[in-house]
Design an enzyme around this catalytic site. Structure first.
Site, PDB file in Angstrom:
ATOM      1  N   TYR A   1      27.388 -65.193   9.075  1.00  0.00           N
ATOM      2  CA  TYR A   1      27.213 -64.210   8.006  1.00  0.00           C
ATOM      3  C   TYR A   1      28.526 -63.455   7.853  1.00  0.00           C
ATOM      4  O   TYR A   1      28.825 -62.540   8.595  1.00  0.00           O
ATOM      5  CB  TYR A   1      26.089 -63.232   8.331  1.00  0.00           C
TER       6      TYR A   1
ATOM      7  N   PHE B   1      13.481 -65.663   4.196  1.00  0.00           N
ATOM      8  CA  PHE B   1      13.049 -65.406   2.828  1.00  0.00           C
ATOM      9  C   PHE B   1      11.606 -64.883   2.820  1.00  0.00           C
ATOM     10  O   PHE B   1      10.740 -65.411   2.106  1.00  0.00           O
ATOM     11  CB  PHE B   1      13.164 -66.645   1.952  1.00  0.00           C
TER      12      PHE B   1
ATOM     13  N   LEU C   1      10.462 -62.391   1.480  1.00  0.00           N
ATOM     14  CA  LEU C   1      10.155 -61.897   0.138  1.00  0.00           C
ATOM     15  C   LEU C   1      10.497 -62.938  -0.929  1.00  0.00           C
ATOM     16  O   LEU C   1      10.669 -62.613  -2.097  1.00  0.00           O
ATOM     17  CB  LEU C   1      10.912 -60.590  -0.132  1.00  0.00           C
TER      18      LEU C   1
ATOM     19  N   THR D   1       9.014 -59.593  -5.316  1.00  0.00           N
ATOM     20  CA  THR D   1       9.195 -58.201  -5.704  1.00  0.00           C
ATOM     21  C   THR D   1       9.068 -58.106  -7.220  1.00  0.00           C
ATOM     22  O   THR D   1       9.264 -59.083  -7.935  1.00  0.00           O
ATOM     23  CB  THR D   1      10.573 -57.677  -5.264  1.00  0.00           C
TER      24      THR D   1
END
Length: 283
Positions: A62, A207, A209, A215
């Site tokens: 990351y 993931f 969400l 959302t």
């Protein structure tokens, strides 16, 4: 009942099941920093821990390196009870460009680099980000087992694997966790989840969400259940995961304080059997 409980990761590390991911702290495509002002992600990580988060999930690629360095800058020296999970086995060379690197010497070097960036002598949970198809599984897990025996990592995890791969892996080494894509709308890993439940293996859904799909206006049932609880659809999607299985440990990531607080609020939403049935039917 409250959807938040604790889980003993690897049988000996108690964590609150709703953790904090760090992918949202780096730039698009997991490349570079997200903010010019690096004090912002540092403040977010500290706020998460102040709000009771005890599981931080990150990865060496990351940034690359950026997320691990932020975790150390924000939280080291780490408070007692805080569990840091990271990943290795992938080399990122650009935004959304990465390559699997699972040779034993590569894994050892990656782990040593993560130890330095995180400023620890032992990584609580070290996850193989991808199994390398060019390297025998026994060699990859053998390298991690050697690191475990040397005290460099405490528990071993696997990312993006199948049911048979997990069965084979657990014959070679103790596997404390898996991390696969799973959420209210994407349940392709149901059989893997069932195996994790049977064996007491943590399942960190990535993931959680749906990469934003859960959302906002995310379907009639989700919107209706959210309205009944005075919550957002994202909160209901996270609450559903916490109710779905006691081994699920979602670690959503975000780049804003408001969204962080919203996510953590999902732990206190008590979904009813009717809510769960409605959400299951819609999905």
């Amino acid at each position: 009942m409250d959807g938040e409980t604790t889980f003993r990761l690897g049988g000996d590390l108690p964590v609150r099941r709703l953790g904090r991911g760090t992918g949202g702290l780096v730039g698009p495509g997991y490349w570079g920093p997200r903010h010019e002002d690096q004090d912002r992600p540092v403040a977010l990580l500290r706020r998460a821990v102040e709000r009771g988060v005890t599981l931080i999930d990150t990865a060496d690629n990351y940034g690359p390196d950026v997320a691990e360095e932020l975790v150390a800058r924000a939280l080291h020296p780490y408070p007692e009870g805080l569990v840091i999970a990271t990943k290795g086995g992938v080399v990122r060379t650009g935004p959304d460009v990465w390559h699997i690197a699972g040779r034993p010497e590569q894994l050892r070097a990656m782990c040593e680099a993560s130890l330095r960036r995180l400023r620890v002598e032992t990584i609580d949970l070290y996850q193989l980000h991808r199994l390398d198809p060019e390297v025998p599984m026994a060699e990859q897990l053998g390298a991690l087992t050697e690191l475990q025996q040397a005290g460099k990592i405490r528990h071993i995890g696997l990312d993006s694997i199948g049911v048979e791969e997990l069965r084979r892996a657990q014959e070679i080494a103790p596997i404390a966790s898996v991390q696969n894509r799973y959420n209210l709308l994407d349940r392709g890993a149901e059989e893997l989840l069932a195996l994790c439940e049977k064996r007491g293996t943590a399942f960190l859904p990535w993931f959680p969400l749906g990469n934003g799909a859960l959302t906002g206006d995310a379907g009639e049932a989700l919107v209706a259940v959210a309205a009944r609880h005075g919550a957002t659809t994202g909160q209901i999607a996270l609450a559903w995961l916490l109710h779905r299985s006691p081994v699920l440990l979602p670690t959503p990531g975000t780049g804003t304080p408001a969204h962080l607080d919203e996510n953590l609020g999902a732990a206190h939403i008590a979904l009813t059997e009717a809510d769960l049935a409605r959400l299951d039917a819609a999905a």
